[in-house]
Write a protein that holds these residues in place. Structure first.
Motif, PDB file in Angstrom:
ATOM      1  N   LYS A   1      73.075  83.419 103.568  1.00 19.14           N
ATOM      2  CA  LYS A   1      71.896  83.836 102.819  1.00 19.14           C
ATOM      3  C   LYS A   1      72.250  83.728 101.341  1.00 19.14           C
ATOM      4  O   LYS A   1      73.248  84.283 100.880  1.00 19.14           O
ATOM      5  CB  LYS A   1      71.486  85.269 103.149  1.00 19.14           C
ATOM      6  N   VAL A   2      71.440  82.985 100.610  1.00 25.93           N
ATOM      7  CA  VAL A   2      71.624  82.832  99.168  1.00 25.93           C
ATOM      8  C   VAL A   2      70.535  83.633  98.463  1.00 25.93           C
ATOM      9  O   VAL A   2      69.350  83.511  98.789  1.00 25.93           O
ATOM     10  CB  VAL A   2      71.559  81.346  98.751  1.00 25.93           C
ATOM     11  N   VAL A   3      70.963  84.455  97.526  1.00 21.88           N
ATOM     12  CA  VAL A   3      70.043  85.340  96.790  1.00 21.88           C
ATOM     13  C   VAL A   3      70.188  85.063  95.303  1.00 21.88           C
ATOM     14  O   VAL A   3      71.300  84.952  94.782  1.00 21.88           O
ATOM     15  CB  VAL A   3      70.365  86.824  97.076  1.00 21.88           C
TER      16      VAL A   3
ATOM     17  N   GLU B   1      61.474  90.217  87.036  1.00 24.10           N
ATOM     18  CA  GLU B   1      62.123  89.128  87.764  1.00 24.10           C
ATOM     19  C   GLU B   1      61.699  89.143  89.231  1.00 24.10           C
ATOM     20  O   GLU B   1      61.190  90.149  89.739  1.00 24.10           O
ATOM     21  CB  GLU B   1      63.648  89.246  87.680  1.00 24.10           C
ATOM     22  N   VAL B   2      61.947  88.019  89.892  1.00 23.50           N
ATOM     23  CA  VAL B   2      61.695  87.891  91.328  1.00 23.50           C
ATOM     24  C   VAL B   2      63.031  87.627  92.018  1.00 23.50           C
ATOM     25  O   VAL B   2      63.767  86.722  91.633  1.00 23.50           O
ATOM     26  CB  VAL B   2      60.709  86.750  91.635  1.00 23.50           C
ATOM     27  N   ARG B   3      63.344  88.449  93.003  1.00 26.65           N
ATOM     28  CA  ARG B   3      64.530  88.221  93.836  1.00 26.65           C
ATOM     29  C   ARG B   3      64.132  87.259  94.955  1.00 26.65           C
ATOM     30  O   ARG B   3      63.208  87.545  95.721  1.00 26.65           O
ATOM     31  CB  ARG B   3      65.029  89.544  94.424  1.00 26.65           C
ATOM     32  N   ILE B   4      64.788  86.128  95.045  1.00 32.14           N
ATOM     33  CA  ILE B   4      64.489  85.114  96.053  1.00 32.14           C
ATOM     34  C   ILE B   4      65.645  85.058  97.043  1.00 32.14           C
ATOM     35  O   ILE B   4      66.805  84.924  96.644  1.00 32.14           O
ATOM     36  CB  ILE B   4      64.295  83.720  95.413  1.00 32.14           C
ATOM     37  N   GLU B   5      65.332  85.170  98.332  1.00 32.43           N
ATOM     38  CA  GLU B   5      66.335  85.070  99.388  1.00 32.43           C
ATOM     39  C   GLU B   5      65.997  83.876 100.285  1.00 32.43           C
ATOM     40  O   GLU B   5      64.851  83.728 100.710  1.00 32.43           O
ATOM     41  CB  GLU B   5      66.359  86.340 100.250  1.00 32.43           C
ATOM     42  N   VAL B   6      66.993  83.040 100.548  1.00 30.99           N
ATOM     43  CA  VAL B   6      66.797  81.901 101.449  1.00 30.99           C
ATOM     44  C   VAL B   6      67.996  81.770 102.375  1.00 30.99           C
ATOM     45  O   VAL B   6      69.112  82.155 102.033  1.00 30.99           O
ATOM     46  CB  VAL B   6      66.614  80.574 100.679  1.00 30.99           C
ATOM     47  N   VAL B   7      67.738  81.226 103.558  1.00 27.08           N
ATOM     48  CA  VAL B   7      68.811  80.908 104.511  1.00 27.08           C
ATOM     49  C   VAL B   7      69.275  79.485 104.240  1.00 27.08           C
ATOM     50  O   VAL B   7      68.463  78.583 104.032  1.00 27.08           O
ATOM     51  CB  VAL B   7      68.302  81.048 105.959  1.00 27.08           C
ATOM     52  N   VAL B   8      70.598  79.289 104.250  1.00 25.03           N
ATOM     53  CA  VAL B   8      71.173  77.973 103.966  1.00 25.03           C
ATOM     54  C   VAL B   8      72.261  77.663 104.990  1.00 25.03           C
ATOM     55  O   VAL B   8      73.159  78.478 105.208  1.00 25.03           O
ATOM     56  CB  VAL B   8      71.789  77.918 102.547  1.00 25.03           C
ATOM     57  N   ARG B   9      72.170  76.478 105.606  1.00 24.35           N
ATOM     58  CA  ARG B   9      73.216  76.034 106.519  1.00 24.35           C
ATOM     59  C   ARG B   9      74.428  75.546 105.726  1.00 24.35           C
ATOM     60  O   ARG B   9      74.303  75.092 104.592  1.00 24.35           O
ATOM     61  CB  ARG B   9      72.695  74.926 107.430  1.00 24.35           C
ATOM     62  N   GLU B  10      75.581  75.660 106.350  1.00 23.88           N
ATOM     63  CA  GLU B  10      76.842  75.306 105.688  1.00 23.88           C
ATOM     64  C   GLU B  10      76.803  73.906 105.085  1.00 23.88           C
ATOM     65  O   GLU B  10      77.302  73.675 103.987  1.00 23.88           O
ATOM     66  CB  GLU B  10      77.984  75.405 106.697  1.00 23.88           C
TER      67      GLU B  10
END
Length: 361
Positions: A132-134, A194-203
């Motif tokens: 998870k990248v934030v 600000e906006v906190r953005i969370e995304v799932v990222v594969r290796e």
């Protein structure tokens, strides 16, 4: 396009690091800087395949099974004529094996779709990590950053993409003397919406996503958090799915043979079984059955040995044993369906000279 670029495309389709430890997917022989104008796809490197490539003027072949599985000390023509001919004719050979078996929308998924079975999950999940990248972005700039991350591969979950979670809040910071702030003044604390953005990222995409995030972010020093997460992956060894309606086993086998153009199959188990939950693993996956749960009513794979068959029968597992070639002959079409999204389809040829080494007598 160069051989190096083709390998990059294949790595996007099914990263080579996904392959099993025993495997040797990747470049078997070739020149990374050689031009690739046409490609021939085949299941195995046979002499007939090399002759087909020569006749068509093709200098790059992609096979499913690797030519080299372990270290070799020499290449003798009489022992491996196909490989010898490929090398002496300057034909690049790339193999795309268990990484494509494991990958989402790879060979196992293609086979499952061919049978009209809706996939639920792999039999064994892949070893690829998921993160998870934030990050935190000032208002009015969040969409630019989101798009940059999405376009580099972030936010992919199962059959959905561009997935993110967003929370508005207040960020504070004080630019120091050597800072070049996008917002605010040096040595003065600033409060910003600000906006906190969370995304799932594969290796496979992590480094690219982080690079694009930083490039698109307006801040000189963007705050970025990376967490490894436990995640039910949709890729891995084999696949488990559900039939639209429950079927008698004999009826299913008849339909299976028609859809796959398979002349024969061996069956282990209850001949009167009714099935709705099916697991498949193309190729030779006899050992994989130990990972199946009890609700799987039929397992389809190839090359089942005698003692493995006995163990399966004792466990009361229904198994359809299909010849290895018959489960993997769809590799050519499955890879073509993926490659055509990257390169001109007219430059991709599917071998028509290969067939099973076995005859039914």
């Amino acid at each position: 396009m160069k051989v190096r670029e083709l390998l990059g495309i294949l790595n996007e389709i099914a990263p080579f690091f996904l392959q099993e430890d025993y495997d040797n997917s990747g470049l078997q022989f070739g020149d990374l800087e050689a031009d690739v104008s046409n490609i021939l796809i085949a299941l195995d490197l046979q002499k007939s395949i090399v002759e087909e490539a020569k006749t068509l003027g093709i200098r790059t072949i992609i096979t499913h099974h690797p030519v080299i599985f372990k270290a070799i000390k020499n290449i003798e023509r009489s022992k491996n004529e196909a490989f010898y001919e490929a090398i002496t004719n300057g034909i690049n050979i790339i193999s795309f094996h268990t990484n494509f078996d494991i990958a989402e929308n790879g060979l196992n998924d293609y086979f499952l779709n061919l049978l009209g079975i809706k996939k639920e999950k792999p039999i064994i999940q892949s070893k690829e990590k998921v993160y998870k990248v934030v990050t935190y972005v000032p208002k009015d700039f969040e969409e630019k950053v989101r798009i940059a991350m999405f376009e580099s591969g972030a936010g992919h979950i199962g059959n959905y993409d561009e997935c993110s979670f967003n929370i508005e809040g207040i960020g504070t910071f004080r630019p120091l003397e050597n800072a070049n702030p996008f917002i605010g003044e040096r040595n003065k604390r600033e409060s910003v919406s600000e906006v906190r953005i969370e995304v799932v990222v594969r290796e496979r995409e992590l480094l690219k996503v982080l690079s694009k995030l930083k490039q698109s972010h307006p801040y000189e020093e963007p705050a970025i958090d990376v967490f490894e997460i436990l995640f039910d992956k949709n890729e891995g060894i084999g696949a488990i799915g559900t039939l639209e309606n429950e079927e008698d086993i004999l009826s299913f086998i008849k339909t299976f043979k028609e859809k796959t153009n398979t002349s024969y199959a061996r069956y282990i188990g209850d001949i009167n079984a009714k099935i709705s939950k099916v697991a498949i693993c193309t190729g030779a996956c006899g050992s994989v059955y130990e990972n199946l749960t009890n609700n799987v009513q039929l397992f389809i794979t190839g090359d089942i040995g005698y003692h493995t068959a006995l163990a399966m029968k004792e466990r009361k597992l229904n198994v359809l044993d299909v010849e290895h070639f018959e489960t993997e002959k769809f590799f050519k079409q499955a890879l073509f369906e993926r490659l055509k999204n990257y390169i001109d389809p007219s430059t991709i040829k599917l071998s028509n000279s290969e067939k099973s080494p076995f005859y039914l007598i």
